[in-house]
Design an enzyme around this catalytic site. Structure first.
Site, mmCIF file in Angstrom:
data_model
loop_
_atom_site.group_PDB
_atom_site.id
_atom_site.type_symbol
_atom_site.label_atom_id
_atom_site.label_comp_id
_atom_site.label_asym_id
_atom_site.label_seq_id
_atom_site.Cartn_x
_atom_site.Cartn_y
_atom_site.Cartn_z
ATOM 1 N N ARG A 52 83.013 -57.103 -40.596
ATOM 2 C CA ARG A 52 82.571 -57.762 -41.692
ATOM 3 C C ARG A 52 81.449 -58.882 -41.131
ATOM 4 O O ARG A 52 81.859 -59.686 -40.407
ATOM 5 C CB ARG A 52 83.720 -58.459 -42.130
ATOM 6 C CG ARG A 52 83.649 -59.451 -43.267
ATOM 7 C CD ARG A 52 84.090 -61.108 -43.245
ATOM 8 N NE ARG A 52 85.420 -60.996 -42.719
ATOM 9 C CZ ARG A 52 85.983 -62.027 -42.077
ATOM 10 N NH1 ARG A 52 84.833 -63.114 -41.605
ATOM 11 N NH2 ARG A 52 87.345 -62.235 -41.615
ATOM 12 N N HIS B 224 85.006 -64.097 -44.520
ATOM 13 C CA HIS B 224 86.007 -63.336 -45.171
ATOM 14 C C HIS B 224 85.862 -63.668 -46.609
ATOM 15 O O HIS B 224 85.954 -62.534 -47.394
ATOM 16 C CB HIS B 224 87.503 -64.007 -44.715
ATOM 17 C CG HIS B 224 88.747 -63.797 -45.808
ATOM 18 N ND1 HIS B 224 89.153 -62.339 -45.721
ATOM 19 C CD2 HIS B 224 89.232 -64.666 -46.607
ATOM 20 C CE1 HIS B 224 90.017 -62.583 -46.951
ATOM 21 N NE2 HIS B 224 90.130 -63.701 -47.222
ATOM 22 N N TYR C 200 84.991 -69.429 -35.774
ATOM 23 C CA TYR C 200 85.940 -68.541 -34.981
ATOM 24 C C TYR C 200 85.357 -67.284 -34.357
ATOM 25 O O TYR C 200 86.174 -66.460 -33.555
ATOM 26 C CB TYR C 200 87.155 -68.191 -36.093
ATOM 27 C CG TYR C 200 86.832 -67.407 -37.111
ATOM 28 C CD1 TYR C 200 86.550 -66.061 -37.223
ATOM 29 C CD2 TYR C 200 86.747 -68.276 -38.511
ATOM 30 C CE1 TYR C 200 86.220 -65.683 -38.421
ATOM 31 C CE2 TYR C 200 86.394 -67.504 -39.558
ATOM 32 C CZ TYR C 200 86.112 -66.188 -39.529
ATOM 33 O OH TYR C 200 85.825 -65.660 -40.786
#
Lengths: 399, 326
Positions: A291, A295, A304
């Site tokens: 990805r 998200h 992160y």
């Protein structure tokens, strides 16, 4: 800091980079560390990141008769899907959508698998399968209603055999399994494909759908897009074994495919769907992909994950590799790419216009379709609501 | 077969048999529903007669049972699933609440979810924990679900027929301690609507409203009160979603007093909703506040204490006395 989280931050090595002795490396790699989920994956690949066509005895037959026109079609699907996705992301930034879940980077996994389905197959998506929806003929603007807040789903699933987006993680894998059980009961030869992510693999419903589909030999293909992250949790926080290996414990095959290779995704999914049609039961496909964005538009991946990780995956971009191959094989000329660029811009414009013109739902939509056969309390509350609404009209009229 | 005396469990069995016979799309699913016929034998003999494809023994996975039933319903089937005991429904609660209840609305009415979820519920059989609970309010609170519970064999037979024919998901609570109670079933009679309450005993001094296992207790209480010269009306609600407030209102306008009785905890329960609505609707008719009799805000107790926990004749009559004393 634990060992695990250090490992999670390490950029992953190139997925399937073709190099001298790679076959041996794959084999020994699998033996050496079968329980390291982030390790060099043994995966099915037909197009290298450099756009080279490589042979695969098992899966080549499933794309052997693919025409240059169909290859251009796959390219077109990926480009338009990416354009649509980019437009939706922009629309969210402009306040036109409340939220958007981008598929950037996952175009090959979705277009390859989506194009493998037959018209009478049935698709159960999560909320990120914009490319699969595209393949099923769903108007992309239909997907935006729930993100704009004008409905909670918004299309008739039976029009394109494409079920509603499902927000609760993994729930749809059971619906897919039940639907597939129904197909088997009907004696039909269609199949079902259920999409979910690496995070969903931790959900009980996914495990239960594996159990049910195996026990009833249901014609369902589980298509896991392992995009490496469940919001901020890496795959290492979901599993201690490579995901495709889970299938073995349930008694059906699991295959890991290069999720950024549209041809491989097409071939492997066709193979799995044909197995299902022949009554050989479920298959788990793990499309190893990435990805590229957040998200959803609500999170911030820079908090992160490392930049280098994204960069390493950019080198494996699904669209670029097919373009390289098309050009090298003289399957597409400049005119094709220019025309597609124009089509892409037109799609973006249409999406923008349709979204901005989407009317707010009628006030009474609150009560609509709460029940198929009606419900006394809903009727009572609708009447109260109507009286309340009417009181404003009456005041306005009196002025 | 016309009128016949049969146990409540047998009435449900006959009803399922009739439905399986009438519509090839009807399926029975659940743990042990096949060869064993269910732990309460409610599905006894059905697999033998209709085969493993129609009466399906499932893996031990409640979310899986409900989730696959949703998929089967999307394919055009009408699954009737059994949850073995009340306390075991919670692994499936997510599928019921987030998926089953909402899918029709999310699809703008284009798809229907005719799924029946049978749940043997309530206490009084000396069971271990998670086998005696009454979670009906948790389901009635969720829009998109319908929730019913029969109290006698005739209703068990007909309400199951109607639940299976419903295009909405129905949570069908079966009063397990009444499974063996026999009463008359007329399989040729034309039943009333599924969600209409019914006056089972006429009275003039006070209305007792109940459903499922507590209806019998209320009928006994009314008989006992009669001996003391009190005339109690007993209303069987039959449906907790929707609730037939019109029938409750009509009864209360006559008797002017209402006591609601259920096994579930009183706090935030079905009785609370009825008390609030009836207070709104019948404020000037009421001679006393609406009183509730039910379970406590505590985990369902071990079997040796359940008689203290469950509303019995005395607790109901005590509430009647309190109401009449206003």
């Amino acid at each position: 800091m634990t060992v695990e989280s250090t490992a999670a931050r390490k950029p992953r090595r190139s997925a399937g980079t073709k190099s001298a002795g790679s076959t041996a490396a794959k084999r020994t790699g699998a033996k050496k560390s079968p329980s390291t989920p982030g390790s060099e994956p043994e995966l099915v690949q037909l197009l290298t990141p450099e756009g080279e066509r490589v042979a695969d005895a098992t899966y080549d037959p499933y794309v052997a008769d693919i025409t240059p026109e169909e290859l251009r079609g796959l390219y077109r699907d990926m480009v338009l899907t990416r354009r649509f996705d980019a437009e939706a992301t922009s629309l969210q930034r402009q306040g036109e959508l409340g939220l958007w879940a981008s598929l950037l980077g996952q175009e090959a996994a979705q277009i390859g698998s989506g194009r493998a389905t037959r018209e009478d197959d049935y698709v159960f998506p999560t909320y990120r399968e914009h490319g699969v929806a595209w393949c099923r003929g769903v108007d992309p603007t239909n997907l935006l209603g729930m993100f704009r807040g004008v409905n909670n789903g918004g299309w008739d699933p039976n029009t394109n055999n494409f079920h509603l987006y499902t927000i609760v993680i993994g729930s749809q894998t059971l619906h897919a399994t039940g639907y597939a059980m129904g197909i088997a009961k009907d004696g039909a030869d269609s199949a079902v494909i259920a999409y979910f992510g690496d995070g969903a693999s931790s959900q009980g419903d996914v495990a239960e759908s594996f159990t049910f589909s195996a026990v009833y030999n249901a014609p369902v293909v589980f298509f896991c897009q392992n995009n490496q992250w469940a919001i901020s949790e890496p795959t290492e926080k979901q599993t201690r074994v490579p995901l495709y290996q889970r299938a073995q414990g349930y008694g059906f095959p699991g295959v890991r495919v290069d999720g950024n290779d549209v041809l491989a995704c097409l071939a492997v999914t066709k193979w799995a769907l044909e197995r299902a049609r022949r009554g050989e039961g479920p298959t788990l496909i793990e499309a190893f992909t990435y990805r590229m964005g957040a998200h959803t538009t609500s999170d911030d991946p820079t908090k992160y994950r490392a930049d280098e990780e994204r960069e390493s995956w950019e080198a494996k971009d699904p669209i670029l590799r097919l373009r390289t191959y098309l050009e090298a094989a003289h399957h597409a000329d400049e005119g094709f790419f220019a025309e597609l660029e124009a089509e892409s811009e037109a799609l973006g414009k249409r999406v923008r216009e349709v979204v901005r013109a989407m009317p707010d739902p009628d006030h009474f939509a609150i009560f609509e379709n709460a029940y198929a056969d009606g419900h006394a309390l809903v009727d009572e509350e609708r009447a109260q609501f109507a009286a309340y609404q009417a009181s404003f009209v009456a005041e306005g009229e009196g002025e | 077969m016309a009128a016949e005396k049969m146990a409540l469990a047998k009435a449900i069995n006959e009803s399922l048999r009739t439905a399986l016979d009438a519509d090839p799309k009807v399926l029975i699913m659940g743990e042990d529903v096949g060869k064993l016929g269910g732990v309460f034998r409610v599905t006894d003999g059905l697999q033998k007669d209709f085969g493993e494809d129609r009466v399906i023994d499932t893996p031990l996975a409640e979310s899986g049972i409900v989730g696959t039933a949703i998929g089967l319903a999307l394919r055009g089937y009408r699954p009737v699933v059994e949850i073995q005991f009340d306390g075991f429904v919670f692994p499936a609660y997510d599928q019921i609440v987030t998926q089953l209840a909402k899918m029709h609305a999310r699809a703008l009415g284009k798809i229907k979810l005719p799924v029946v979820i049978r749940i043997p519920y309530g206490g009084g059989i000396g069971a271990v924990e998670h086998h005696s609970e009454s979670p009906e309010a948790l389901f009635a609170h969720v829009a998109g679900l319908k929730v019913v519970s029969p109290s006698n064999s005739s209703d068990a037979y007909w309400m199951m027929q109607q639940a299976i024919q419903s295009n909405d998901p129905v949570i069908f609570f079966e009063p397990k301690r009444r499974y063996w109670d026999k009463s008359e079933v007329n399989t040729e009679a034309i039943p009333g609507p599924l969600h209409t309450a019914r006056v089972l005993r006429e009275g003039t001094d006070l209305t007792l409203a109940a459903y499922g296992p507590m209806v019998k207790v209320c009928l006994e209480a009314a008989a006992a009160a009669q001996e003391e010269g009190k005339s109690l009306e007993v209303l069987d609600l039959r449906s907790m979603s929707p609730i037939d407030f019109d029938s409750v209102q009509a009864s209360v306008e006559k008797t002017r007093r209402l006591v609601v009785v259920h096994e579930a905890p009183v706090f935030l329960g079905t009785g609370a909703e009825i008390a609030a609505r009836i207070t709104e609707r019948c404020f000037y008719h009421l001679e006393a506040p609406v009183l509730r009799v039910g379970g406590y805000h505590a985990p369902y107790p071990p079997a040796r204490l359940e008689e203290e926990y469950l509303p019995g004749l005395d607790r109901v009559l005590d509430a009647v006395d309190r109401s009449l004393a206003y």
